[in-house]
Write a protein that holds these residues in place. Structure first.
Motif, PDB file in Angstrom:
ATOM      1  N   TRP A   1       0.825  -1.206   0.000  1.00  0.00           N
ATOM      2  CA  TRP A   1       0.000   0.000   0.000  1.00  0.00           C
ATOM      3  C   TRP A   1       0.857   1.253   0.000  1.00  0.00           C
ATOM      4  CZ3 TRP A   1      -5.253   0.381   2.710  1.00  0.00           C
ATOM      5  CH2 TRP A   1      -6.082  -0.635   2.268  1.00  0.00           C
ATOM      6  N   TYR A   2       0.312   2.303  -0.554  1.00  0.00           N
ATOM      7  CA  TYR A   2       0.987   3.582  -0.717  1.00  0.00           C
ATOM      8  C   TYR A   2       1.304   4.265   0.607  1.00  0.00           C
ATOM      9  CZ  TYR A   2      -3.574   5.655   0.223  1.00  0.00           C
ATOM     10  OH  TYR A   2      -4.755   6.018   0.813  1.00  0.00           O
ATOM     11  N   ASP A   3       0.593   3.925   1.683  1.00  0.00           N
ATOM     12  CA  ASP A   3       0.821   4.623   2.946  1.00  0.00           C
ATOM     13  C   ASP A   3       1.849   3.921   3.841  1.00  0.00           C
ATOM     14  OD1 ASP A   3      -0.774   2.481   3.617  1.00  0.00           O
ATOM     15  OD2 ASP A   3      -2.115   3.634   4.905  1.00  0.00           O
ATOM     16  N   MET A   4       2.532   2.923   3.316  1.00  0.00           N
ATOM     17  CA  MET A   4       3.568   2.211   4.068  1.00  0.00           C
ATOM     18  C   MET A   4       4.800   3.111   4.214  1.00  0.00           C
ATOM     19  SD  MET A   4       5.270  -1.456   3.060  1.00  0.00           S
ATOM     20  CE  MET A   4       3.851  -2.400   3.543  1.00  0.00           C
ATOM     21  N   THR A   5       5.456   3.023   5.363  1.00  0.00           N
ATOM     22  CA  THR A   5       6.673   3.815   5.572  1.00  0.00           C
ATOM     23  C   THR A   5       7.861   3.166   4.862  1.00  0.00           C
ATOM     24  OG1 THR A   5       7.313   2.656   7.588  1.00  0.00           O
ATOM     25  CG2 THR A   5       5.876   4.588   7.838  1.00  0.00           C
ATOM     26  N   VAL A   6       8.901   3.933   4.687  1.00  0.00           N
ATOM     27  CA  VAL A   6      10.110   3.444   4.031  1.00  0.00           C
ATOM     28  C   VAL A   6      10.724   2.289   4.813  1.00  0.00           C
ATOM     29  CG1 VAL A   6      12.480   4.083   3.396  1.00  0.00           C
ATOM     30  CG2 VAL A   6      10.582   5.628   2.866  1.00  0.00           C
ATOM     31  N   GLU A   7      10.794   2.415   6.126  1.00  0.00           N
ATOM     32  CA  GLU A   7      11.387   1.354   6.959  1.00  0.00           C
ATOM     33  C   GLU A   7      10.620   0.042   6.829  1.00  0.00           C
ATOM     34  OE1 GLU A   7      14.224   1.199   8.585  1.00  0.00           O
ATOM     35  OE2 GLU A   7      14.723   3.255   8.086  1.00  0.00           O
ATOM     36  N   VAL A   8       9.295   0.113   6.869  1.00  0.00           N
ATOM     37  CA  VAL A   8       8.479  -1.099   6.736  1.00  0.00           C
ATOM     38  C   VAL A   8       8.644  -1.678   5.339  1.00  0.00           C
ATOM     39  CG1 VAL A   8       6.126  -2.025   6.768  1.00  0.00           C
ATOM     40  CG2 VAL A   8       6.854  -0.396   8.517  1.00  0.00           C
ATOM     41  N   ALA A   9       8.682  -0.827   4.329  1.00  0.00           N
ATOM     42  CA  ALA A   9       8.866  -1.291   2.952  1.00  0.00           C
ATOM     43  C   ALA A   9      10.201  -2.015   2.789  1.00  0.00           C
ATOM     44  CB  ALA A   9       8.775  -0.119   1.979  1.00  0.00           C
ATOM     45  N   LEU A  10      11.250  -1.478   3.389  1.00  0.00           N
ATOM     46  CA  LEU A  10      12.552  -2.147   3.319  1.00  0.00           C
ATOM     47  C   LEU A  10      12.511  -3.500   4.027  1.00  0.00           C
ATOM     48  CD1 LEU A  10      14.922   0.907   3.802  1.00  0.00           C
ATOM     49  CD2 LEU A  10      14.892  -0.636   1.824  1.00  0.00           C
ATOM     50  N   SER A  11      11.772  -3.599   5.118  1.00  0.00           N
ATOM     51  CA  SER A  11      11.625  -4.874   5.816  1.00  0.00           C
ATOM     52  C   SER A  11      10.860  -5.881   4.963  1.00  0.00           C
ATOM     53  CB  SER A  11      10.897  -4.676   7.145  1.00  0.00           C
ATOM     54  OG  SER A  11      11.670  -3.905   8.014  1.00  0.00           O
ATOM     55  N   VAL A  12       9.780  -5.431   4.330  1.00  0.00           N
ATOM     56  CA  VAL A  12       9.005  -6.308   3.441  1.00  0.00           C
ATOM     57  C   VAL A  12       9.885  -6.786   2.289  1.00  0.00           C
ATOM     58  CG1 VAL A  12       7.097  -6.351   1.764  1.00  0.00           C
ATOM     59  CG2 VAL A  12       6.758  -5.331   4.028  1.00  0.00           C
ATOM     60  N   MET A  13      10.647  -5.874   1.727  1.00  0.00           N
ATOM     61  CA  MET A  13      11.526  -6.196   0.615  1.00  0.00           C
ATOM     62  C   MET A  13      12.567  -7.235   1.026  1.00  0.00           C
ATOM     63  SD  MET A  13      13.273  -3.313  -1.774  1.00  0.00           S
ATOM     64  CE  MET A  13      11.749  -2.534  -2.229  1.00  0.00           C
ATOM     65  N   ALA A  14      13.144  -7.060   2.204  1.00  0.00           N
ATOM     66  CA  ALA A  14      14.147  -8.012   2.687  1.00  0.00           C
ATOM     67  C   ALA A  14      13.520  -9.384   2.925  1.00  0.00           C
ATOM     68  CB  ALA A  14      14.788  -7.486   3.970  1.00  0.00           C
ATOM     69  N   ALA A  15      12.346  -9.409   3.540  1.00  0.00           N
ATOM     70  CA  ALA A  15      11.673 -10.683   3.813  1.00  0.00           C
ATOM     71  C   ALA A  15      11.294 -11.411   2.531  1.00  0.00           C
ATOM     72  CB  ALA A  15      10.436 -10.445   4.667  1.00  0.00           C
ATOM     73  N   ALA A  16      10.898 -10.649   1.509  1.00  0.00           N
ATOM     74  CA  ALA A  16      10.491 -11.243   0.234  1.00  0.00           C
ATOM     75  C   ALA A  16      11.681 -11.485  -0.700  1.00  0.00           C
ATOM     76  CB  ALA A  16       9.478 -10.334  -0.455  1.00  0.00           C
ATOM     77  N   ARG A  17      12.850 -11.021  -0.278  1.00  0.00           N
ATOM     78  CA  ARG A  17      14.047 -11.101  -1.127  1.00  0.00           C
ATOM     79  C   ARG A  17      13.782 -10.497  -2.513  1.00  0.00           C
ATOM     80  NH1 ARG A  17      14.877 -16.737   1.292  1.00  0.00           N
ATOM     81  NH2 ARG A  17      16.419 -16.320   2.885  1.00  0.00           N
ATOM     82  N   ALA A  18      13.148  -9.333  -2.472  1.00  0.00           N
ATOM     83  CA  ALA A  18      12.776  -8.630  -3.698  1.00  0.00           C
ATOM     84  C   ALA A  18      13.635  -7.387  -3.865  1.00  0.00           C
ATOM     85  CB  ALA A  18      11.306  -8.226  -3.636  1.00  0.00           C
ATOM     86  N   GLU A  19      13.809  -6.966  -5.105  1.00  0.00           N
ATOM     87  CA  GLU A  19      14.579  -5.759  -5.394  1.00  0.00           C
ATOM     88  C   GLU A  19      13.673  -4.558  -5.646  1.00  0.00           C
ATOM     89  OE1 GLU A  19      17.510  -6.413  -8.394  1.00  0.00           O
ATOM     90  OE2 GLU A  19      18.259  -8.211  -7.426  1.00  0.00           O
ATOM     91  N   HIS A  20      12.372  -4.821  -5.741  1.00  0.00           N
ATOM     92  CA  HIS A  20      11.412  -3.734  -5.945  1.00  0.00           C
ATOM     93  C   HIS A  20      10.062  -4.117  -5.338  1.00  0.00           C
ATOM     94  CE1 HIS A  20      10.633  -6.393  -9.411  1.00  0.00           C
ATOM     95  NE2 HIS A  20       9.386  -6.064  -9.171  1.00  0.00           N
ATOM     96  N   LEU A  21       9.236  -3.111  -5.135  1.00  0.00           N
ATOM     97  CA  LEU A  21       7.864  -3.286  -4.668  1.00  0.00           C
ATOM     98  C   LEU A  21       6.950  -2.489  -5.579  1.00  0.00           C
ATOM     99  CD1 LEU A  21       8.347  -2.613  -0.835  1.00  0.00           C
ATOM    100  CD2 LEU A  21       8.066  -4.852  -1.932  1.00  0.00           C
ATOM    101  N   LEU A  22       5.799  -3.060  -5.908  1.00  0.00           N
ATOM    102  CA  LEU A  22       4.771  -2.313  -6.617  1.00  0.00           C
ATOM    103  C   LEU A  22       3.910  -1.618  -5.574  1.00  0.00           C
ATOM    104  CD1 LEU A  22       3.793  -4.868  -9.364  1.00  0.00           C
ATOM    105  CD2 LEU A  22       4.927  -2.679  -9.687  1.00  0.00           C
ATOM    106  N   VAL A  23       3.723  -0.339  -5.740  1.00  0.00           N
ATOM    107  CA  VAL A  23       2.968   0.468  -4.785  1.00  0.00           C
ATOM    108  C   VAL A  23       1.545   0.636  -5.332  1.00  0.00           C
ATOM    109  CG1 VAL A  23       2.844   2.659  -3.570  1.00  0.00           C
ATOM    110  CG2 VAL A  23       5.078   1.664  -4.123  1.00  0.00           C
ATOM    111  N   CYS A  24       0.560   0.234  -4.519  1.00  0.00           N
ATOM    112  CA  CYS A  24      -0.837   0.276  -4.943  1.00  0.00           C
ATOM    113  C   CYS A  24      -1.660   1.138  -4.006  1.00  0.00           C
ATOM    114  CB  CYS A  24      -1.420  -1.141  -4.959  1.00  0.00           C
ATOM    115  SG  CYS A  24      -0.555  -2.251  -6.081  1.00  0.00           S
ATOM    116  N   ASP A  25      -2.783   1.663  -4.527  1.00  0.00           N
ATOM    117  CA  ASP A  25      -3.695   2.429  -3.681  1.00  0.00           C
ATOM    118  C   ASP A  25      -4.667   1.481  -2.985  1.00  0.00           C
ATOM    119  OD1 ASP A  25      -5.690   1.759  -5.526  1.00  0.00           O
ATOM    120  OD2 ASP A  25      -5.910   3.796  -6.307  1.00  0.00           O
ATOM    121  N   GLU A  26      -5.619   2.045  -2.247  1.00  0.00           N
ATOM    122  CA  GLU A  26      -6.550   1.217  -1.476  1.00  0.00           C
ATOM    123  C   GLU A  26      -7.462   0.361  -2.358  1.00  0.00           C
ATOM    124  OE1 GLU A  26      -8.213   5.250  -2.170  1.00  0.00           O
ATOM    125  OE2 GLU A  26      -6.431   4.615  -1.109  1.00  0.00           O
ATOM    126  N   ASP A  27      -7.572   0.685  -3.644  1.00  0.00           N
ATOM    127  CA  ASP A  27      -8.382  -0.102  -4.574  1.00  0.00           C
ATOM    128  C   ASP A  27      -7.558  -1.135  -5.339  1.00  0.00           C
ATOM    129  OD1 ASP A  27     -10.747   1.308  -3.930  1.00  0.00           O
ATOM    130  OD2 ASP A  27     -10.146   2.934  -5.278  1.00  0.00           O
TER     131      ASP A  27
END
Length: 134
Positions: free
Chosen positions: A32-58
């Protein structure tokens, strides 16, 4: 009598993709678009991903953020823990259609833009990611 059309396909070490849909990778983690940078980096590390797609509430794709971009923002002097992904995404794209040819996709991209680009359907939902390089 039924006509059968045959086509000769050449075999090469580099497969030819006719459309973006043929060449794209799975969308990967969507956040989601309202995620903080720190949480996004944690999600990225857990998923072993190099990018995240940012989506709105819909669930519509707003853009893509890379690990390099998030790390640069976090390490910048003006960073606070209130910076959200919405602050970093460019809602205007670039986005690619799955029906576009790979050549059309590369021609449509700004020269300085390399790396993954979201592939979205006609409604704006993420279908995948195309990694462009020149």
């Amino acid at each position: 009598m039924t006509l059968v059309q045959s086509q000769i396909h050449s075999v090469s070490a580099h497969p030819v993709h006719s459309t973006v849909a043929d060449a794209m990778d799975a969308a990967g983690p969507q956040v989601w678009y309202d995620m903080t940078v720190e949480v996004a980096l944690s999600v990225m590390a857990a998923a072993r991903a190099e990018h995240l797609l940012v989506c709105d509430e819909d669930g519509l794709c707003l853009g893509l953020v890379t690990q390099a971009r998030l790390t640069a923002v976090r390490d910048s002097p003006g960073y606070t823990d209130r910076v959200r992904l919405d602050d970093l995404t460019d809602r205007s794209g670039p986005f690619l259609s799955p029906l576009a040819s790979r050549e059309e996709a590369e021609d449509a991209m700004p020269f300085e833009r390399l790396g993954p680009v979201p592939v979205v359907d006609e409604h704006g939902s993420a279908l995948g990611v195309l990694a462009l390089s020149r």
